[in-house]
Design a protein around this motif. Structure first.
Motif, PDB file in Angstrom:
ATOM      1  N   VAL A 478       4.239  16.717   2.246  1.00 44.84           N
ATOM      2  CA  VAL A 478       2.902  16.104   1.933  1.00 44.84           C
ATOM      3  C   VAL A 478       3.147  15.375   1.109  1.00 44.84           C
ATOM      4  CG1 VAL A 478       1.269  16.927   0.313  1.00 44.84           C
ATOM      5  CG2 VAL A 478       2.336  18.115   2.087  1.00 44.84           C
ATOM      6  N   ASP A 479       4.211  14.737   0.559  1.00 44.96           N
ATOM      7  CA  ASP A 479       3.935  14.192   0.047  1.00 44.96           C
ATOM      8  C   ASP A 479       5.110  12.393   0.571  1.00 44.96           C
ATOM      9  OD1 ASP A 479       4.556  15.107  -3.071  1.00 44.96           O
ATOM     10  OD2 ASP A 479       6.626  15.120  -2.567  1.00 44.96           O
ATOM     11  N   LEU A 480       5.438  12.763   1.548  1.00 50.28           N
ATOM     12  CA  LEU A 480       4.787  11.560   2.616  1.00 50.28           C
ATOM     13  C   LEU A 480       3.787  11.133   3.328  1.00 50.28           C
ATOM     14  CD1 LEU A 480       7.025   9.465   4.303  1.00 50.28           C
ATOM     15  CD2 LEU A 480       7.588  11.274   6.193  1.00 50.28           C
ATOM     16  N   ILE A 481       3.096  12.458   3.508  1.00 47.90           N
ATOM     17  CA  ILE A 481       2.242  11.862   4.290  1.00 47.90           C
ATOM     18  C   ILE A 481       1.212  11.617   3.426  1.00 47.90           C
ATOM     19  CG2 ILE A 481      -0.157  13.876   5.386  1.00 47.90           C
ATOM     20  CD1 ILE A 481       1.836  15.729   6.577  1.00 47.90           C
ATOM     21  N   GLU A 482       1.258  11.767   1.844  1.00 52.24           N
ATOM     22  CA  GLU A 482       0.399  11.001   0.924  1.00 52.24           C
ATOM     23  C   GLU A 482       0.266   9.425   0.559  1.00 52.24           C
ATOM     24  OE1 GLU A 482      -1.582  12.071  -3.203  1.00 52.24           O
ATOM     25  OE2 GLU A 482       0.494  12.288  -2.716  1.00 52.24           O
ATOM     26  N   ALA A 483       1.719   9.129   0.496  1.00 49.66           N
ATOM     27  CA  ALA A 483       2.286   7.530   0.854  1.00 49.66           C
ATOM     28  C   ALA A 483       2.062   7.106   1.485  1.00 49.66           C
ATOM     29  CB  ALA A 483       3.592   8.278   0.420  1.00 49.66           C
ATOM     30  N   LEU A 484       1.668   7.254   3.274  1.00 45.92           N
ATOM     31  CA  LEU A 484       1.484   6.909   4.412  1.00 45.92           C
ATOM     32  C   LEU A 484      -0.233   7.476   4.945  1.00 45.92           C
ATOM     33  CD1 LEU A 484       4.386   7.904   6.923  1.00 45.92           C
ATOM     34  CD2 LEU A 484       4.144   5.745   5.883  1.00 45.92           C
ATOM     35  N   GLY A 485      -0.689   7.701   3.581  1.00 40.72           N
ATOM     36  CA  GLY A 485      -2.216   7.393   3.190  1.00 40.72           C
ATOM     37  C   GLY A 485      -3.312   8.506   4.155  1.00 40.72           C
ATOM     38  N   GLY A 486      -3.006   9.828   4.464  1.00 37.78           N
ATOM     39  CA  GLY A 486      -3.013  10.855   4.847  1.00 37.78           C
ATOM     40  C   GLY A 486      -3.881  10.964   6.486  1.00 37.78           C
ATOM     41  N   GLY A 487      -3.355   9.748   7.001  1.00 38.23           N
ATOM     42  CA  GLY A 487      -4.544   9.435   7.551  1.00 38.23           C
ATOM     43  C   GLY A 487      -5.775   8.494   7.576  1.00 38.23           C
ATOM     44  N   TYR A 488      -5.830   8.319   6.615  1.00 36.46           N
ATOM     45  CA  TYR A 488      -7.483   6.887   6.261  1.00 36.46           C
ATOM     46  C   TYR A 488      -6.809   5.740   7.329  1.00 36.46           C
ATOM     47  CZ  TYR A 488      -9.163   3.109   4.142  1.00 36.46           C
ATOM     48  OH  TYR A 488      -9.859   2.561   3.349  1.00 36.46           O
ATOM     49  N   HIS A 489      -7.515   4.820   7.596  1.00 35.66           N
ATOM     50  CA  HIS A 489      -7.209   4.100   8.266  1.00 35.66           C
ATOM     51  C   HIS A 489      -8.390   3.181   8.551  1.00 35.66           C
ATOM     52  CE1 HIS A 489      -7.324   2.108  12.265  1.00 35.66           C
ATOM     53  NE2 HIS A 489      -6.452   1.565  12.438  1.00 35.66           N
ATOM     54  N   ASN A 490      -8.911   1.870   7.971  1.00 40.53           N
ATOM     55  CA  ASN A 490      -9.723   0.608   7.674  1.00 40.53           C
ATOM     56  C   ASN A 490      -9.478  -0.471   8.607  1.00 40.53           C
ATOM     57  OD1 ASN A 490     -11.297  -0.956   6.924  1.00 40.53           O
ATOM     58  ND2 ASN A 490     -11.280  -0.572   4.987  1.00 40.53           N
ATOM     59  N   PRO A 491      -9.288  -0.546   9.666  1.00 39.82           N
ATOM     60  CA  PRO A 491      -9.762  -1.483  10.758  1.00 39.82           C
ATOM     61  C   PRO A 491     -10.139  -2.942  10.227  1.00 39.82           C
ATOM     62  CG  PRO A 491     -11.313  -0.347  12.147  1.00 39.82           C
ATOM     63  CD  PRO A 491     -10.802   0.255  10.286  1.00 39.82           C
ATOM     64  N   ASP A 492     -11.388  -2.604   9.784  1.00 41.95           N
ATOM     65  CA  ASP A 492     -11.791  -3.772   9.483  1.00 41.95           C
ATOM     66  C   ASP A 492     -11.053  -5.073   8.102  1.00 41.95           C
ATOM     67  OD1 ASP A 492     -14.108  -2.931  10.647  1.00 41.95           O
ATOM     68  OD2 ASP A 492     -14.842  -1.683   9.878  1.00 41.95           O
ATOM     69  N   ILE A 493     -10.467  -3.892   7.436  1.00 37.06           N
ATOM     70  CA  ILE A 493      -9.825  -4.915   6.777  1.00 37.06           C
ATOM     71  C   ILE A 493      -8.637  -6.256   6.635  1.00 37.06           C
ATOM     72  CG2 ILE A 493      -7.754  -3.175   5.917  1.00 37.06           C
ATOM     73  CD1 ILE A 493      -9.172  -3.525   2.626  1.00 37.06           C
ATOM     74  N   ALA A 494      -8.098  -6.753   6.558  1.00 39.26           N
ATOM     75  CA  ALA A 494      -7.260  -7.702   6.887  1.00 39.26           C
ATOM     76  C   ALA A 494      -5.341  -7.544   6.503  1.00 39.26           C
ATOM     77  CB  ALA A 494      -7.215  -9.124   6.145  1.00 39.26           C
ATOM     78  N   LYS A 495      -4.962  -7.761   7.416  1.00 38.97           N
ATOM     79  CA  LYS A 495      -3.941  -7.142   7.113  1.00 38.97           C
ATOM     80  C   LYS A 495      -2.980  -7.942   6.024  1.00 38.97           C
ATOM     81  CE  LYS A 495      -2.530  -5.357  12.041  1.00 38.97           C
ATOM     82  NZ  LYS A 495      -1.789  -5.795  13.463  1.00 38.97           N
ATOM     83  N   ARG A 496      -3.294  -8.975   6.020  1.00 42.69           N
ATOM     84  CA  ARG A 496      -3.156  -9.455   4.613  1.00 42.69           C
ATOM     85  C   ARG A 496      -4.015 -10.279   4.167  1.00 42.69           C
ATOM     86  NH1 ARG A 496       1.609  -9.198   5.252  1.00 42.69           N
ATOM     87  NH2 ARG A 496       2.792 -10.240   6.265  1.00 42.69           N
ATOM     88  N   PRO A 497      -3.788 -10.032   2.358  1.00 43.89           N
ATOM     89  CA  PRO A 497      -4.989 -10.460   1.136  1.00 43.89           C
ATOM     90  C   PRO A 497      -5.185 -12.045   1.772  1.00 43.89           C
ATOM     91  CG  PRO A 497      -3.038  -9.570   0.502  1.00 43.89           C
ATOM     92  CD  PRO A 497      -2.309  -9.974   2.033  1.00 43.89           C
TER      93      PRO A 497
END
Length: 502
Positions: A478-497
């Protein structure tokens, strides 16, 4: 009338143009310190190389279903529906979306209609009566109808546009933070459930230990009564039994704590969790989801990182808004309508006067405001927004480093608990074989019940420890899943700030 109106418009345009030119020479914005810089995500090649099991994918949105446990699925559905904290996050998101509509309205002209009817008696001793003695003490009615009033602020410097973009950034940040609340909620439920499931199974083992200690105590008392042992053996057996009873009470209390925590997380009372952990144990995943390009992909898959980046971008827009405060504000107001005034003794004629062609009225009023001396207020506001931007960028950097640390820690914990679990399974198998041989010796008459019970005790103890290790392995997953975002996916945000504000 058309010719006169066109002349007015030309004059207004000329005035606005000259104002812009004058403002360009008057505006002076103080230079600030160099803005904070976004941190580039460090690589995790050596950390990933230590993981023996790898899948090239990120966690799924409903990641808890991989544990194949109906109870935990029901708990998640109840929490996503009834948890108060998640509802609060949803309310904050709706509030931010409402503010976007408020700020977006500033880019559009305001059109409205107004009407008023005023009854007034003119003072006989007032200034107006002194200048106009013939109306002293008169009672009048004033009717005004403006079916169309117009107001518009020219956004030459992009202030309103930047304010809208800042509001959009805040709304996007609230949406990401709602996803973060959802992630923390679901992973918290999973941890509490796995620990509770382990405690439930440990409680059964402790009860078996209590029963074993009770049987050993009776055997010691019987041998003492027969003169085969002294009272020290009896005292030791009683002490071991009472210690087991105390241990049982402690495990039962810890189990109740996990039940009450789960009830709180799903938005229910304590009674709703009284009958949990009655289904089979969750399935421990065989592999850890560790995708490639981990450090870069975290921005897209971690809601807290996305929220921090959106807030930093919003802060950059507010810096631009603060800069535009040094420039002039130019707006235009206009109205078209009717107004008429009559004495009260002729009130019946007001309507005829009001809607006659001679009562038609209109007006156009351009506005120009340029800050000259504000006592340092504008510079102070600009300094505040620049500091807020720097703080937002550094918060993003800190969140990024924290995310990488959580991934590394959870990967290490996953691998360590998996190795310990495999080793402990072998230990339990070895002790179980010793117990089996003790039973064979009992049947053969080579040993008595005490030896069988004494060989049974380490088996129960190591099975107790095994339940804890299984829980640790599930929690590490569960800790690893949480650290990897738990399924959250936001393709609209840039890969770099985005680049920092100037």
């Amino acid at each position: 009338m058309t010719v006169r109106f066109s002349r007015i418009v030309r004059r207004i345009a000329s005035l606005l143009l000259s104002s812009v030119v004058a403002a360009a020479g008057c505006a002076w914005i103080p230079q600030g310190d160099p803005p904070a810089v976004y941190l580039e995500p460090p690589e995790l090649k050596e950390t990933l190389a230590e993981v023996t099991s790898r899948l090239q994918q990120w966690p799924e949105d409903r990641w808890w279903e991989q544990f194949n446990n109906g109870e935990i699925n029901q708990l998640m559905e109840a929490a996503l529906r009834d948890n108060p904290g998640l509802k609060v996050a949803s309310a904050r998101l709706r509030e931010a979306q409402g503010l976007v509509r408020v700020e977006g309205a500033r880019l559009l002209p305001f059109l409205e209609a107004d009407a008023s009817l005023t009854y007034e008696r003119i003072s006989q001793h007032g200034v107006f009566a002194a200048l106009n003695p013939e109306v002293a003490g008169a009672r009048i009615l004033l009717g005004i109808i403006n079916p169309l009033s117009f107001r518009y602020e020219f956004d030459f410097w992009g202030k309103n546009r930047a304010t809208l973009e800042a509001a959009l950034g805040q709304a996007a940040a609230e949406e990401a933070e709602r996803a973060e609340v959802r992630l923390r909620l679901t992973t918290g439920i999973a941890r509490a459930y796995f620990r509770g499931q382990a405690l439930h199974r440990q409680l059964e083992l402790v009860r078996a230990i209590v029963d074993l200690r009770k049987r050993l105590r009776r055997l010691a008392e019987t041998r003492y009564a027969l003169g085969l042992d002294n009272d020290l053996a009896v005292k030791q057996a009683i002490a071991d039994y009472e210690a087991a009873v105390t241990r049982c009470a402690g495990v039962r209390d810890q189990l109740d704590v996990q039940r009450h925590l789960l009830a709180r997380l799903i938005g229910k009372g304590p009674d709703d969790a009284r009958h949990l952990f009655e289904q089979s144990a969750p399935v421990i995943p065989e592999q850890a989801p560790v995708p490639e390009h981990l450090s870069i992909g975290l921005l897209v898959h971690r809601p807290d990182l996305a929220a921090a980046l959106y807030r930093a971008d919003s802060a950059a827009r507010m810096v631009k808004v603060a800069k535009t405060q040094f420039y002039p504000t130019i707006d235009l107001t206009a109205f078209v309508g009717f107004n008429a005034l009559t004495l009260t003794n002729g009130a019946d004629k007001l309507a005829n006067f009001l809607f006659s062609g001679q009562s038609f009225s209109y007006g156009v009023a351009p506005g120009f405001r340029l800050p000259i001396f504000e006592g340092g207020r504008l510079r102070g506001e600009l300094a505040v927004h620049r500091a807020e931007y720097d703080a937002a960028v550094e918060l993003y950097n800190d969140t990024l480093l924290g995310a990488l640390r959580e991934v590394a820690d959870s990967l290490s914990a996953w691998q360590a608990t998996r190795d310990m679990l495999e080793s402990h399974h072998r230990l339990v198998a070895s002790l179980t074989e010793d117990w089996r041989l003790a039973n064979v010796r009992l049947v053969s008459g080579l040993d008595d019940d005490r030896e069988v019970l004494r060989h049974r005790y380490p088996v129960l103890e190591q099975e107790y420890a095994l339940r804890a290790l299984e829980s640790d392995q599930l929690v590490a997953a569960v800790d690893l899943i949480e650290a990897l975002g738990g399924g959250y996916h936001n393709p609209d945000i840039a890969k770099r700030p985005a680049q920092p504000a100037s």
